[in-house]
Design an enzyme around this catalytic site. Structure first.
Site, mmCIF file in Angstrom:
data_model
loop_
_atom_site.group_PDB
_atom_site.id
_atom_site.type_symbol
_atom_site.label_atom_id
_atom_site.label_comp_id
_atom_site.label_asym_id
_atom_site.label_seq_id
_atom_site.Cartn_x
_atom_site.Cartn_y
_atom_site.Cartn_z
ATOM 1 C CE1 TYR A 1 -3.889 2.296 1.160
ATOM 2 C CE2 TYR A 1 -2.259 3.217 2.651
ATOM 3 C CZ TYR A 1 -3.491 3.287 2.043
ATOM 4 O OH TYR A 1 -4.333 4.343 2.306
HETATM 5 N N1 LIG Z 1 -9.711 6.120 5.685
HETATM 6 C C1 LIG Z 1 -8.508 6.631 5.925
HETATM 7 O O1 LIG Z 1 -8.139 6.885 7.057
HETATM 8 C C2 LIG Z 1 -7.568 6.936 4.772
HETATM 9 C C3 LIG Z 1 -6.325 7.520 5.079
HETATM 10 C C4 LIG Z 1 -5.452 7.832 4.055
HETATM 11 C C5 LIG Z 1 -5.817 7.567 2.737
HETATM 12 N N2 LIG Z 1 -7.017 7.014 2.465
HETATM 13 C C6 LIG Z 1 -7.333 6.750 1.060
HETATM 14 O O2 LIG Z 1 -8.627 7.222 0.750
HETATM 15 C C7 LIG Z 1 -9.225 6.369 -0.254
HETATM 16 C C8 LIG Z 1 -10.555 5.842 0.230
HETATM 17 O O3 LIG Z 1 -10.329 5.142 1.445
HETATM 18 P P1 LIG Z 1 -11.525 4.585 2.339
HETATM 19 O O4 LIG Z 1 -11.014 4.561 3.717
HETATM 20 O O5 LIG Z 1 -12.784 5.272 2.020
HETATM 21 O O6 LIG Z 1 -11.588 3.066 1.803
HETATM 22 P P2 LIG Z 1 -12.745 1.982 1.971
HETATM 23 O O7 LIG Z 1 -12.062 0.662 1.988
HETATM 24 O O8 LIG Z 1 -13.642 2.341 3.107
HETATM 25 O O9 LIG Z 1 -13.571 2.148 0.614
HETATM 26 C C9 LIG Z 1 -13.009 1.771 -0.622
HETATM 27 C C10 LIG Z 1 -14.122 1.629 -1.648
HETATM 28 O O10 LIG Z 1 -13.525 1.091 -2.835
HETATM 29 C C11 LIG Z 1 -14.243 -0.074 -3.237
HETATM 30 N N3 LIG Z 1 -13.307 -1.010 -3.866
HETATM 31 C C12 LIG Z 1 -12.325 -1.733 -3.270
HETATM 32 N N4 LIG Z 1 -11.685 -2.483 -4.181
HETATM 33 C C13 LIG Z 1 -12.287 -2.229 -5.371
HETATM 34 C C14 LIG Z 1 -12.076 -2.708 -6.699
HETATM 35 N N5 LIG Z 1 -11.140 -3.610 -6.963
HETATM 36 N N6 LIG Z 1 -12.879 -2.233 -7.679
HETATM 37 C C15 LIG Z 1 -13.849 -1.323 -7.426
HETATM 38 N N7 LIG Z 1 -14.094 -0.836 -6.188
HETATM 39 C C16 LIG Z 1 -13.321 -1.296 -5.179
HETATM 40 C C17 LIG Z 1 -14.850 -0.635 -1.954
HETATM 41 O O11 LIG Z 1 -15.959 -1.472 -2.229
HETATM 42 C C18 LIG Z 1 -15.220 0.641 -1.206
HETATM 43 O O12 LIG Z 1 -16.489 1.104 -1.599
HETATM 44 C C19 LIG Z 1 -8.193 5.294 -0.540
HETATM 45 O O13 LIG Z 1 -7.392 5.649 -1.648
HETATM 46 C C20 LIG Z 1 -7.344 5.281 0.724
HETATM 47 O O14 LIG Z 1 -6.040 4.791 0.502
HETATM 48 C C21 LIG Z 1 -7.899 6.675 3.449
#
Ligand SMILES: NC(=O)c1ccc[n+]([C@@H]2O[C@H](COP(=O)([O-])OP(=O)(O)OC[C@H]3O[C@@H](n4cnc5c(N)ncnc54)[C@H](O)[C@@H]3O)[C@@H](O)[C@H]2O)c1
Length: 250
Positions: free
Chosen positions: A157
């Protein structure tokens, strides 16, 4: 608090990956609220349909696994046919499953990059002709402060997020001549349903708060509002940057 409305986002066609839940659902909701023509894909049809219902059916959703390059390209093409040329792309999908580096097989490593990095490039190159023909566009690639901090047990990641930062810079240089802006957006710890379920304990939150300047939780809408700005004409001279929204953690 009162937040901005961006006239330039009205009727703009926006394509969001992983938009059915988490921060992605906030991107969909916030762009839709700005009057943008909002398209999103996700692996989970139930979550996607539930969000569509919340928006009164006034968005575009397709079930799509973004690790399938042909399916992702086809979905972008279909959204463009249905709504008009896509001129905003939010590359949001990621999977932050923890693993020890020594336990990651070569196949696991490839799978990690297949979900966390490859779709960013595939989607960006798929929207490029539409954006160029439309006279410009904005791509926002969702990265993470973990690319800056490099925590343990997240090798795939973290490597992917570091690559996203660099990829955003090189695409910004290559496509600036077409008025296509490419920025990375790096959230800190954002309190999504998945984080609440898997990682948020009182201790973990107290540890986080000790290290941040601002002591409020970062919510999905805080990230989405920054994406609105980066997609709007208000940020017309910002490109090739990594915008960090982490309450002052880094
Ligand atoms: N939540 C945090 O604290 C955080 C921190 C830093 C960065 N981020 C980044 O923000 C973004 C969103 O994170 P999040 O926490 O909402 O993630 P999450 O896991 O809650 O949601 C991800 C979404 O993507 C979908 N998904 C996963 N794999 C998939 C695939 N192969 N094809 C299509 N859809 C797919 C899932 O079904 C889900 O709806 C990501 O890029 C993550 O790296 C999140």
């Amino acid at each position: 608090m009162a937040f901005a409305t961006y006239p330039s986002l009205k009727d703009r066609v926006v394509f969001i990956t992983g938009g059915a839940s988490g921060i992605g659902a906030s991107f969909v909701t916030e762009f839709h609220a700005q009057g943008a023509k909002t398209a999103f894909v996700d692996l989970k049809p139930e979550d996607g349909e539930a969000l569509m219902a919340k928006l009164g059916g006034k968005a575009w959703f397709k079930t799509c696994d973004v690790t399938d390059a042909a399916a992702l390209q086809a979905a972008i093409g279909e959204a463009g046919q249905a709504l008009g040329p896509v001129t905003v792309l939010i590359n949001n999908v990621a999977n932050d499953t923890r693993h020890k580096a020594t336990e990651l097989t070569p196949e696991d490593w490839r799978k990690n990059l297949a979900v966390n990095l490859d779709p960013v490039f595939i989607a960006a190159t798929a929207v490029y002709p539409m954006m160029k023909a439309a006279g410009g566009g904005a791509i926002v690639n969702i990265s993470s402060i973990n690319a800056l901090l490099g925590p343990a047990e997240l090798a795939g990641y973290v490597a992917a997020k570091g690559a996203i930062n660099s990829l955003s810079k090189t695409l910004a240089r290559e496509w600036g001549v077409d008025r296509i802006r490419v920025n990375a957006l790096s959230p800190g710890w954002v309190i999504t349903p998945r984080q609440l379920e898997l990682w948020l304990t009182p201790q973990a939150e107290a540890d986080w708060m000790k290290l941040t300047a601002l002591k409020d939780r970062i919510m999905p809408a805080d990230i989405a509002r920054t994406a609105l700005f980066l997609a709007s004409d208000d940020s017309k001279m910002i490109t090739g940057q990594n915008i960090v929204v982490d309450g002052g953690r880094t």
